[in-house]
Design a protein around this motif. Sequence first.
Motif, PDB file in Angstrom:
ATOM      1  N   LEU A  82       7.165 -44.598  -4.359  1.00 30.53           N
ATOM      2  CA  LEU A  82       7.019 -44.890  -5.786  1.00 30.53           C
ATOM      3  C   LEU A  82       8.379 -44.762  -6.450  1.00 30.53           C
ATOM      4  CD1 LEU A  82       3.783 -42.828  -6.553  1.00 30.53           C
ATOM      5  CD2 LEU A  82       3.962 -45.312  -6.383  1.00 30.53           C
ATOM      6  N   ASP A  83       8.485 -45.349  -7.625  1.00 30.59           N
ATOM      7  CA  ASP A  83       9.711 -45.259  -8.406  1.00 30.59           C
ATOM      8  C   ASP A  83       9.901 -43.827  -8.914  1.00 30.59           C
ATOM      9  OD1 ASP A  83      11.927 -46.721  -9.848  1.00 30.59           O
ATOM     10  OD2 ASP A  83      10.850 -45.832 -11.559  1.00 30.59           O
ATOM     11  N   ARG A  84      11.122 -43.325  -8.840  1.00 28.01           N
ATOM     12  CA  ARG A  84      11.421 -41.960  -9.277  1.00 28.01           C
ATOM     13  C   ARG A  84      11.062 -41.752 -10.745  1.00 28.01           C
ATOM     14  NH1 ARG A  84      14.541 -39.031 -12.113  1.00 28.01           N
ATOM     15  NH2 ARG A  84      15.422 -37.061 -11.470  1.00 28.01           N
ATOM     16  N   SER A  85      11.334 -42.741 -11.568  1.00 29.22           N
ATOM     17  CA  SER A  85      11.038 -42.647 -12.999  1.00 29.22           C
ATOM     18  C   SER A  85       9.533 -42.494 -13.241  1.00 29.22           C
ATOM     19  CB  SER A  85      11.563 -43.891 -13.709  1.00 29.22           C
ATOM     20  OG  SER A  85      11.215 -43.875 -15.059  1.00 29.22           O
ATOM     21  N   PHE A  86       8.727 -43.251 -12.509  1.00 29.31           N
ATOM     22  CA  PHE A  86       7.276 -43.157 -12.648  1.00 29.31           C
ATOM     23  C   PHE A  86       6.798 -41.761 -12.276  1.00 29.31           C
ATOM     24  CE2 PHE A  86       3.076 -43.377 -10.595  1.00 29.31           C
ATOM     25  CZ  PHE A  86       2.316 -43.813 -11.664  1.00 29.31           C
ATOM     26  N   VAL A  87       7.286 -41.234 -11.159  1.00 25.47           N
ATOM     27  CA  VAL A  87       6.888 -39.908 -10.710  1.00 25.47           C
ATOM     28  C   VAL A  87       7.290 -38.863 -11.745  1.00 25.47           C
ATOM     29  CG1 VAL A  87       7.223 -38.145  -8.919  1.00 25.47           C
ATOM     30  CG2 VAL A  87       6.923 -40.549  -8.268  1.00 25.47           C
ATOM     31  N   SER A  88       8.489 -39.003 -12.304  1.00 26.51           N
ATOM     32  CA  SER A  88       8.960 -38.066 -13.339  1.00 26.51           C
ATOM     33  C   SER A  88       8.049 -38.089 -14.564  1.00 26.51           C
ATOM     34  CB  SER A  88      10.382 -38.411 -13.773  1.00 26.51           C
ATOM     35  OG  SER A  88      11.276 -38.233 -12.721  1.00 26.51           O
ATOM     36  N   HIS A  89       7.673 -39.284 -14.992  1.00 27.49           N
ATOM     37  CA  HIS A  89       6.797 -39.399 -16.155  1.00 27.49           C
ATOM     38  C   HIS A  89       5.419 -38.799 -15.870  1.00 27.49           C
ATOM     39  CE1 HIS A  89       9.769 -42.398 -17.622  1.00 27.49           C
ATOM     40  NE2 HIS A  89       9.443 -41.828 -18.764  1.00 27.49           N
ATOM     41  N   MET A  90       4.918 -39.022 -14.674  1.00 20.96           N
ATOM     42  CA  MET A  90       3.619 -38.451 -14.297  1.00 20.96           C
ATOM     43  C   MET A  90       3.694 -36.926 -14.273  1.00 20.96           C
ATOM     44  SD  MET A  90       1.071 -40.581 -13.597  1.00 20.96           S
ATOM     45  CE  MET A  90       0.120 -39.917 -12.240  1.00 20.96           C
ATOM     46  N   LEU A  91       4.788 -36.376 -13.753  1.00 19.58           N
ATOM     47  CA  LEU A  91       4.932 -34.923 -13.667  1.00 19.58           C
ATOM     48  C   LEU A  91       4.956 -34.265 -15.041  1.00 19.58           C
ATOM     49  CD1 LEU A  91       7.433 -34.628 -10.697  1.00 19.58           C
ATOM     50  CD2 LEU A  91       5.093 -33.733 -10.776  1.00 19.58           C
ATOM     51  N   ARG A  92       5.339 -35.009 -16.076  1.00 22.04           N
ATOM     52  CA  ARG A  92       5.324 -34.451 -17.434  1.00 22.04           C
ATOM     53  C   ARG A  92       3.922 -34.016 -17.853  1.00 22.04           C
ATOM     54  NH1 ARG A  92       9.241 -34.936 -21.359  1.00 22.04           N
ATOM     55  NH2 ARG A  92       7.555 -34.977 -22.861  1.00 22.04           N
ATOM     56  N   LEU A  93       2.899 -34.612 -17.259  1.00 24.18           N
ATOM     57  CA  LEU A  93       1.521 -34.237 -17.609  1.00 24.18           C
ATOM     58  C   LEU A  93       1.244 -32.767 -17.312  1.00 24.18           C
ATOM     59  CD1 LEU A  93      -0.435 -37.374 -16.319  1.00 24.18           C
ATOM     60  CD2 LEU A  93       0.170 -36.811 -18.683  1.00 24.18           C
TER      61      LEU A  93
END
Length: 141
Positions: A82-93
């Motif tokens: 997956l894209d690093r940015s997507f994973v980062s945004h998901m981890l914000r949850l």
Amino acid sequence: MKNSREISRDGTLLTVSIPMAIRKRGGRKLVVSPAGAEPWGLSRPRIDNTLLRALVQAFHWQHELDSGQHATISELAAALKLDRSFVSHMLRLTLLAPDLVEAILDGRQPPTMQLQPLMRGFPVEWERQRRNACWFVKVWL
């Protein structure tokens, strides 16, 4: 805003106008009352499966990082393809206030809380998250 009623001249037709908005949640349409309006009755809990899955995934990924399975977000993203940015945004949850997480799990989250606005960002201070329950819509729409 008040409801408006109109009766036809012959008295056979009654038209009632009720202000409302229709929002998509979890692939379904949901009728939402306007801000400041009285609730239309007790609504039963409604679990947003899209939001719930994302939240569970985020906490799972955070556990993988905390346990040392992956040293960095980049390594985790590469392993997941997956894209690093997507994973980062998901981890914000994982930064949501515990009571908001519990509300999502129980299906009691505010009707305006949706995954896409959350992915774009939200206040990290729990008190601000609680105080501004409708910021999910105010900020992003």
